[in-house]
Design a protein around this motif. Sequence first.
Motif, PDB file in Angstrom:
ATOM      1  N   GLU A 129      58.398  51.222 150.507  1.00 26.91           N
ATOM      2  CA  GLU A 129      58.905  51.859 151.730  1.00 26.91           C
ATOM      3  C   GLU A 129      60.064  52.808 151.434  1.00 26.91           C
ATOM      4  OE1 GLU A 129      60.447  47.528 151.624  1.00 26.91           O
ATOM      5  OE2 GLU A 129      58.592  48.633 151.237  1.00 26.91           O
ATOM      6  N   THR A 130      60.859  52.483 150.400  1.00 23.48           N
ATOM      7  CA  THR A 130      61.963  53.367 150.020  1.00 23.48           C
ATOM      8  C   THR A 130      61.433  54.675 149.439  1.00 23.48           C
ATOM      9  OG1 THR A 130      63.372  51.456 149.552  1.00 23.48           O
ATOM     10  CG2 THR A 130      64.048  53.576 148.618  1.00 23.48           C
ATOM     11  N   VAL A 131      60.401  54.578 148.594  1.00 23.13           N
ATOM     12  CA  VAL A 131      59.814  55.772 147.979  1.00 23.13           C
ATOM     13  C   VAL A 131      59.135  56.632 149.036  1.00 23.13           C
ATOM     14  CG1 VAL A 131      58.197  56.632 146.258  1.00 23.13           C
ATOM     15  CG2 VAL A 131      59.489  54.534 145.817  1.00 23.13           C
ATOM     16  N   ILE A 132      58.394  55.985 149.947  1.00 16.67           N
ATOM     17  CA  ILE A 132      57.700  56.724 151.005  1.00 16.67           C
ATOM     18  C   ILE A 132      58.691  57.488 151.875  1.00 16.67           C
ATOM     19  CG2 ILE A 132      56.328  56.445 153.107  1.00 16.67           C
ATOM     20  CD1 ILE A 132      54.904  54.109 151.681  1.00 16.67           C
ATOM     21  N   ALA A 133      59.821  56.860 152.158  1.00 18.59           N
ATOM     22  CA  ALA A 133      60.828  57.525 152.985  1.00 18.59           C
ATOM     23  C   ALA A 133      61.465  58.697 152.255  1.00 18.59           C
ATOM     24  CB  ALA A 133      61.904  56.518 153.396  1.00 18.59           C
ATOM     25  N   ARG A 134      61.409  58.673 150.914  1.00 20.61           N
ATOM     26  CA  ARG A 134      62.079  59.703 150.134  1.00 20.61           C
ATOM     27  C   ARG A 134      61.207  60.932 149.892  1.00 20.61           C
ATOM     28  NH1 ARG A 134      66.729  62.168 148.807  1.00 20.61           N
ATOM     29  NH2 ARG A 134      66.521  63.234 146.807  1.00 20.61           N
ATOM     30  N   ILE A 135      59.907  60.733 149.656  1.00 21.12           N
ATOM     31  CA  ILE A 135      59.062  61.842 149.227  1.00 21.12           C
ATOM     32  C   ILE A 135      58.420  62.549 150.406  1.00 21.12           C
ATOM     33  CG2 ILE A 135      58.532  60.628 147.072  1.00 21.12           C
ATOM     34  CD1 ILE A 135      55.674  60.238 148.192  1.00 21.12           C
ATOM     35  N   ASN A 136      58.056  63.794 150.168  1.00 21.18           N
ATOM     36  CA  ASN A 136      57.207  64.506 151.108  1.00 21.18           C
ATOM     37  C   ASN A 136      55.811  63.903 151.032  1.00 21.18           C
ATOM     38  OD1 ASN A 136      55.269  66.699 151.953  1.00 21.18           O
ATOM     39  ND2 ASN A 136      57.198  67.785 152.308  1.00 21.18           N
ATOM     40  N   PRO A 137      55.117  63.710 152.157  1.00 20.10           N
ATOM     41  CA  PRO A 137      53.788  63.099 152.104  1.00 20.10           C
ATOM     42  C   PRO A 137      52.776  63.871 151.270  1.00 20.10           C
ATOM     43  CG  PRO A 137      54.211  64.089 154.263  1.00 20.10           C
ATOM     44  CD  PRO A 137      55.510  64.054 153.531  1.00 20.10           C
ATOM     45  N   ALA A 138      53.083  65.139 150.981  1.00 22.21           N
ATOM     46  CA  ALA A 138      52.153  65.927 150.169  1.00 22.21           C
ATOM     47  C   ALA A 138      52.322  65.665 148.676  1.00 22.21           C
ATOM     48  CB  ALA A 138      52.368  67.413 150.443  1.00 22.21           C
ATOM     49  N   VAL A 139      53.384  64.974 148.284  1.00 24.76           N
ATOM     50  CA  VAL A 139      53.653  64.772 146.867  1.00 24.76           C
ATOM     51  C   VAL A 139      52.688  63.782 146.245  1.00 24.76           C
ATOM     52  CG1 VAL A 139      55.343  63.855 145.221  1.00 24.76           C
ATOM     53  CG2 VAL A 139      56.063  65.463 147.001  1.00 24.76           C
ATOM     54  N   GLY A 140      52.339  62.716 146.970  1.00 18.98           N
ATOM     55  CA  GLY A 140      51.428  61.741 146.383  1.00 18.98           C
ATOM     56  C   GLY A 140      51.264  60.515 147.248  1.00 18.98           C
ATOM     57  N   VAL A 141      50.562  59.520 146.690  1.00 22.15           N
ATOM     58  CA  VAL A 141      50.269  58.267 147.383  1.00 22.15           C
ATOM     59  C   VAL A 141      51.084  57.165 146.730  1.00 22.15           C
ATOM     60  CG1 VAL A 141      48.460  56.637 148.002  1.00 22.15           C
ATOM     61  CG2 VAL A 141      47.954  59.087 147.907  1.00 22.15           C
ATOM     62  N   VAL A 142      51.704  56.340 147.554  1.00 20.26           N
ATOM     63  CA  VAL A 142      52.564  55.256 147.061  1.00 20.26           C
ATOM     64  C   VAL A 142      51.882  53.914 147.321  1.00 20.26           C
ATOM     65  CG1 VAL A 142      54.822  54.155 147.219  1.00 20.26           C
ATOM     66  CG2 VAL A 142      54.619  56.635 147.496  1.00 20.26           C
ATOM     67  N   GLU A 143      51.832  53.079 146.285  1.00 20.29           N
ATOM     68  CA  GLU A 143      51.248  51.748 146.402  1.00 20.29           C
ATOM     69  C   GLU A 143      52.306  50.711 146.018  1.00 20.29           C
ATOM     70  OE1 GLU A 143      48.133  51.933 143.579  1.00 20.29           O
ATOM     71  OE2 GLU A 143      46.956  53.436 144.681  1.00 20.29           O
ATOM     72  N   ALA A 144      52.453  49.659 146.823  1.00 23.45           N
ATOM     73  CA  ALA A 144      53.445  48.613 146.539  1.00 23.45           C
ATOM     74  C   ALA A 144      52.974  47.750 145.372  1.00 23.45           C
ATOM     75  CB  ALA A 144      53.669  47.760 147.776  1.00 23.45           C
ATOM     76  N   VAL A 145      53.914  47.394 144.486  1.00 24.59           N
ATOM     77  CA  VAL A 145      53.646  46.452 143.395  1.00 24.59           C
ATOM     78  C   VAL A 145      54.274  45.108 143.725  1.00 24.59           C
ATOM     79  CG1 VAL A 145      54.037  45.933 140.950  1.00 24.59           C
ATOM     80  CG2 VAL A 145      53.470  48.266 141.674  1.00 24.59           C
TER      81      VAL A 145
END
Length: 330
Positions: free
Chosen positions: A261-277
């Motif tokens: 959730e921290t990474v998603i809030a930081r990046i532009n949605p066009a940069v990539g897909v974030v998956e939780a580990v």
Amino acid sequence: MAPTTTRVLRLLSLLQDRSHTGRELAEHLGVTGRTLRQDIQRLRELGYPVHAARGAVGGYRLGQGAKMPPLLLDDDEAVAVALAVGLAEDGSTGIADIDASLTRALAKLQRILPKRLQRKVTALRSATAVGPATVGSREPDAPVPAATLTVVAGAIRDGATLLATRAGTKPQPQTDTDNEVEVEPYRLISWRRRWFLVAYDLGAHAWRALPVADLTGVRAASRRFAPRSLPDDDLVAFVLREVARTGWKVHARVTVLAPAETVIARINPAVGVVEAVDSHSSVLVTGADALETIAVYLSMLMMDFRVDGPPELVAHIRTLARRYTEALDG
């Protein structure tokens, strides 16, 4: 000789294109020099600043005046302006106080466009969504012919399947049609000066985000289809995920030492897909047309990360790290 009003409008159209000699204009319009001069004067009285110059390189040209006179556009120009204004209105221009002006300009165009042109513009606008703006390095443009977009938008409007050949398809020894794909088109997405088509691939039985620039010989088929359940309620988000996963020349997988959730809030949605580990780390799947662009994206995260692949990106970042270290030591 054409009626005066028609002739003057033709004269205005010629002058808006480029400068002409008096002889060229008279020949185009089929009039005498005296009639041409009278028509030039009529345009001036209407507020069009027509400038005249003598000599071998002289002639008539349309100049700048104190006010904005009416503008004549041919069919292709009118459609292009209407689409550009419509896309600017749908997307974010980043310019304050311009949205109302865009809306008024588009309304004026729509009121006067012939129905055959309105049909083209409406099909493209209703079939198109605009992706988010991005910062950082911009990938090379992938221009698409307007005629291709018109065919795709018409098929979306009519619920007709599309036939096309995808770039990179391996040639077959049988016939040209063996290289074709048939898809059900659902939505055009305009993002970063590129066009993508959300479609269901009937051969692969899978949803695709197809780069329209990679499609050739695009044409509507006679088959009609019933709409399927979409792969995502937000088709722009679907395209961004597909592009991050498969749509670039270079793809990267990066472990970020921060919650998803921290990474998603930081990046532009066009940069990539974030998956939780786990609660302390996540995986970013991203891509670009160059390693340098991915390195820029990662530097903008402002978080600790580890590059899982590809090896070329690892080597590139090591080179950058050495350069930065030597710059500080110096």
